[in-house]
Every structure is written in structure tokens, then in C-alpha cells.
Design an enzyme around this catalytic site. Structure first.
Site: not given
Ligand code: CO8
Length: 257
Positions: A65, A108, A111, A131
């Protein structure tokens, strides 16, 4: 309708949707999820479409998400905006859905993939519920569907540590049905979706509903449910056609009724 966050394709009897926010690793914001539900619903109503295919790009199926969209929300925002119900809407789609996963499939997005009926993974796929690392827990069904898919111990490890599974680990655990080289994952998933789409659409929906019932009820209730759907299949022309074609040693022609 024109979409900004997804790409939609019709390929014969397969409806294909690509998640398309590559700059954010396909983070699932509410606009994207609304478009996805809309596209899936339209395909679900279309009698020509018999299987759906969902995928991202090679780097990411989806990174979860959209964290930036959620960061400042309070509990009542989360409760009353109810974005999570968009995942429930995908679960209401009756047409079988194949997910083709390459790269990150997190939070998400995992999921969402688990709501799909079959997951085909590229060798580069990484599956996780990270998460815990941002101070929350899975919120769109992960604690329930992941536990049913891989068992309690591995689900707990993933949910409590955020560790990602490799594609091979995911297959060994039963989360995905097959692992293919990255250059072939999409074509393999398209082939699988086309094969599913060649079957009787009535029987496909009944079969999907019956398998999903195994999550909802105990064995006795699930068996009774299956028996009712099995009997219902005998009300269809496709059942007559399928069995007559078998006896006549010819290919069936499905009517979808
Ligand atoms: N949300 C928003 N932006 C994101 C997300 C995300 N989940 N993941 C990546 N991005 C963005 C980054 O901010 C970055 O943007 P920018 O270039 O503007 O800074 C771009 O995508 C590229 O990402 P990275 O630079 O971080 O790429 P890396 O290769 O260094 O890392 C990762 C890749 C490991 C996947 C890293 O991006 C990461 O850890 N992302 C978050 C993963 C995460 O925590 N996911 C869970 C989110 S919470 C959730 O899903 C709960 C669901 C429940 C339902 C919700 C209903 C509303």
C-alpha cells in the site's frame, strides 16, 4: 473509462491488467486500487472474458500500500475512508484470476496477489509482509491468507520479522504454483490464463467458488457446499456439451450457460 495507474488489455478470452506506477514500485494508492476494481468488475461482467491476469513489471509486482498516502492518517480516517475494502472487492470477482509476480511483492501487494487464485512467480520474485518495519501489521488480509497459505510458523516469521521469501521458498511453502525464469514469467502466466479461459466459464466460476469455500468453512460444511455446486453444474448446457463431446471424442464448444 481511461485509467492513469493501470494498463488494461483484452487478449482473446483473457482480461489482462498491468499495475502501472513504476516510479513508486507500483505502490497501491487508493486511485490505483479504485481503477483496478473498476477494470476487474467490467471484465467480470463481460461474458467473453473467462480468465483475468494481473501483473506489474519485472522490478515490482507491487511494494505494498502507498505508505506516503497513509502516513498522516488517524485511526478514524483509516476506518471511515475504508480503502481496505477495495481489496475485498477484488475478492468478490468471480472470474478466475492469475497473478504473475516478478520482483517485489510486499505488504498490500502480497495481500492482493493472495486474493488472486493462482500465483506464477519469476525467479526474481520476493514475497514479504514488511509492515512490522514501519510500525504496523498486515491490514488487507495478510495475517489470515498468508497463514492459510504457508502455515503458522513461517507466516509468523514473515509477519514478525518482515523477512522476504525467495521465489523458490515461496513455491516450497505452497504460496505460488510455479517458478519460471524472469524472461518467461509473463508469457507463462498468459499461457496458463489462456488455458483456463478455454474451459467452460460456468464450470470455472463454480469451481473457483467451491475451492474458496475451503477457507470459509470446516470440512463437512465445505463438502456439502461442493456437492450443491456440483449438482448445480448439471443444470448447465456446458455440462451436457462437455460430457457428450468426451463420449463422441471431439472438442467441446462451450456456451457459458
Ligand atoms: N509506498 C509509497 N512509495 C513507495 C513504496 C510504498 N509502499 N515502496 C516504494 N516506494 C517508492 C519510494 O519511496 C521511492 O520513491 P522516490 O524515488 O520518490 O523516493 C520509489 O518507490 C523507489 O523505492 P526505493 O528507492 O525505496 O527502492 P529500493 O530498491 O531502494 O527499495 C523496497 C525497494 C525494499 C521495496 C523499498 O522501496 C521498501 O521497503 N518499500 C516499502 C515496502 C513496505 O513497507 N510495504 C508495506 C507497506 S504497508 C502495507 O502494504 C499495508 C497494507 C494494508 C492495507 C492498506 C489499505 C490502505
Amino acid at each position: 473509462m481511461t485509467y492513469e495507474n493501470i494498463l488494461v488489455f483484452r487478449e482473446g478470452a483473457v482480461g489482462r491488467v498491468q499495475l502501472n506506477r513504476p516510479q513508486a514500485l507500483n505502490a497501491l494508492n487508493s486511485a490505483l486500487m479504485t481503477e483496478l476494481v473498476d477494470a476487474f468488475r467490467e471484465f467480470d461482467r463481460d461474458p467473453e472474458i473467462r480468465c483475468l491476469l494481473l501483473h506489474g513489471n519485472e522490478r515490482a509486482f507491487g511494494a505494498g500500500a502507498d505508505i506516503k498516502e497513509m502516513a498522516d492518517m488517524g485511526a478514524i480516517d483509516m476506518y471511515s475512508r475504508d480503502h481496505i475494502s477495495l481489496w475485498d472487492e477484488v475478492a468478490r470477482i468471480r472470474t478466475p484470476i492469475v497473478a504473475a509476480v516478478s520482483g517485489y511483492c510486499l505488504g498490500g501487494a502480497l495481500e492482493l496477489a493472495m486474493i488472486c487464485d493462482i500465483i506464477v512467480a519469476s525467479e526474481t520474485a520476493k514475497f514479504g509482509q514488511p509492515e512490522i518495519n514501519i510500525g504496523v501489521l498486515p491490514g488487507a488480509g495478510g495475517t489470515q491468507r498468508l497463514t492459510r497459505a504457508v502455515g503458522k510458523s513461517l507466516a509468523m516469521e514473515m509477519v514478525l520479522t518482515g523477512r522476504m521469501l525467495s521465489a523458490d521458498e515461496a513455491r516450497a511453502a505452497g504460496l505460488v504454483s510455479r517458478v519460471v525464469p524472469v524472461e518467461a514469467y509473463l508469457s507463462e502466466a498468459q499461457r496458463l490464463a489462456a488455458e483456463i479461459a478455454s474451459k467452460s466459464p460456468v464450470a470455472l466460476r463454480l469451481a473457483k467458488e467451491a475451492v474458496l469455500q475451503s477457507f470459509e468453512s470446516g470440512l463437512a460444511g465445505g463438502l456439502a457446499y461442493e456437492r450443491r455446486l456440483f449438482a448445480l453444474a448439471f443444470a448447465s448446457e456446458d455440462q451436457k456439451e462437455g460430457m457428450q463431446a468426451f463420449a463422441a471424442k471431439r472438442q467441446p464448444e462451450w456456451k457459458g450457460r
